[in-house]
Design an enzyme around this catalytic site. Structure first.
Site, PDB file in Angstrom:
ATOM      1  N   GLY A 340       0.812  -1.204   0.000  1.00 18.21           N
ATOM      2  CA  GLY A 340       0.000   0.000   0.000  1.00 18.21           C
ATOM      3  C   GLY A 340       0.847   1.257   0.000  1.00 18.21           C
ATOM      4  O   GLY A 340       1.869   1.351  -0.688  1.00 18.21           O
ATOM      5  N   GLU A 364      19.337  -6.248 -23.159  1.00 19.70           N
ATOM      6  CA  GLU A 364      19.575  -7.578 -23.754  1.00 19.70           C
ATOM      7  C   GLU A 364      18.513  -7.921 -24.803  1.00 19.70           C
ATOM      8  O   GLU A 364      18.147  -9.078 -24.984  1.00 19.70           O
ATOM      9  CB  GLU A 364      19.622  -8.674 -22.681  1.00 19.70           C
ATOM     10  CG  GLU A 364      20.681  -8.481 -21.621  1.00 19.70           C
ATOM     11  CD  GLU A 364      22.084  -8.743 -22.125  1.00 19.70           C
ATOM     12  OE1 GLU A 364      22.242  -9.039 -23.313  1.00 19.70           O
ATOM     13  OE2 GLU A 364      23.020  -8.638 -21.322  1.00 19.70           O
TER      14      GLU A 364
END
Length: 382
Positions: A340, A364
């Site tokens: 939260g 990558e």
């Protein structure tokens, strides 16, 4: 609790136990401050090198440990669970040695690999350019023959370890034949004309600064070319298949860390007189996070086992990179949600995990490129 792992040998189990002990003692305590101050973990790479962890999948004759890739990747995952920047840096370093191990001459291997694999040197992998990220066939950085040597001009972008590496495994243009005109060189860090840009101001992964590497008429000896002239595209793509597995493992470790923190918080945090984990909606969210992490681990291990068996694994590596990095983004996002308002603050590490996860979907080879690779393999097999 440690991740339950199915390892191929007792030696591998001992290695993972050593990794966890080392990571808890040496890596985890430095992670939060290292990310806050953007301090690269160079000393940690020396520590990992002394423990033999920089060279796990490479031959013993050159200082490696001859470990299967599935073991090496699980070591990366354990490191990523403590500090993502260390795992990414280790994966990149392994990528820089791959061309020499796989395509180098015996003389080059004997001259270069002891330093690369022993922990005394750190490497950088110079492939991408500002205008040619995934489109490496059209890169502009160029090497021109000068007697027996070469002179390199151009700029590489988003390079991990730029300005801190001892050598730069670099892919440059040597002929005007697009992908077939690229070659690979290992450029020493003390080469005249080698310069670096300012570190990029990134969203996350601050412990892995990246910057431009600038080749201003850099002279490189001819015996520093790895493989044949014009073989650079093949070498780069071959190395990236292995590199994608490293990022897959690191992303899985990051997701596992986020899941662990979210689970612990959900069991401790109380609302309306009971732990929030007792709420079915949140418990189901944790279950979905666990399924995503377990799926990511399974995909990268499948690809690694194909590689270890000497079978084609390019499609499986692309699947692993896609699944694992999407899982990391999803799981870290949900971890913030579980915590939260607390999860949105820097008082808890899930905020950092969330920021670190995003780039895994980009480097990558972006996940859009992974989908292209996967679809091409599928259609080619029909």
């Amino acid at each position: 609790m440690p991740v339950e792992r199915l390892l191929p040998t007792d030696e591998a189990a001992d290695l993972l136990a050593l990794t966890r002990e080392l990571a808890d003692k040496e890596v985890l305590p430095l992670a939060a401050e290292g990310e806050r101050t953007a301090t690269p973990p160079r000393d940690l790479f020396r520590t990992l090198g002394d423990a033999g962890l920089l060279a796990l999948p490479y031959p013993e004759e050159f200082g490696g440990a001859d470990q299967p890739y599935e073991v090496y990747l699980q070591v990366l995952e354990e490191l990523a669970m403590r500090w993502m920047a260390v795992a990414v840096g280790l994966s990149v370093h392994g990528l820089t040695a791959y061309p020499v191990v796989t395509f180098g001459t015996r003389e080059q291997q004997e001259a270069l690999l002891p330093g690369m694999l022993g922990g005394t040197q750190l490497g950088a992998y110079c492939l991408s350019e500002r205008e040619f990220g995934s489109d490496i066939a059209h890169m502009r950085t160029r090497a021109v023959a000068d007697g027996d040597d070469w002179r390199i001009k151009g700029t590489k972008a988003w390079i991990s370890h730029a300005g801190r590496a001892d050598y730069y495994t670099s892919f440059v243009r040597t002929d005007d034949t697009e992908g077939k005109g690229l070659s690979c060189f290992v450029v020493p860090s003390d080469a005249d004309g080698l310069g670096f840009g300012a570190p990029e101001k990134k969203m996350g992964l601050h412990g892995d600064p990246v910057a431009e590497v600038i080749f201003d008429d850099v002279r490189v000896a001819g015996d520093r070319m790895i493989g044949e002239r014009g073989q650079g595209m093949h070498i780069a793509l071959s190395a990236l298949d292995a590199g994608r597995l490293g990022i897959s493992a690191a992303a899985t470790g990051l997701a596992q860390a986020a899941l662990d923190h979210a689970t612990a918080y959900a069991k401790e945090r109380k609302q309306f007189g009971r732990a929030i984990a007792d709420n079915q909606g949140l418990a189901f969210m944790l279950a979905d996070m666990e399924a995503a992490v377990s799926s990511a681990r399974a995909t990268y291990l499948h690809a690694a086992r194909l590689k270890d068996a000497g079978r084609p694994f390019a499609k499986a590596a692309a699947v692993a990179k896609l699944v694992a990095t999407d899982a990391a983004m999803r799981v870290t996002t949900d971890a913030v949600q579980v915590l939260g308002g607390a999860g949105y603050t820097q008082d808890f590490p899930v905020e950092r995990f969330f920021r670190d996860a995003k780039v895994t979907q980009i480097f990558e080879g972006t996940n859009q490129i992974q989908r292209l690779v996967i679809s091409r393999h599928l259609l080619a097999s029909l």
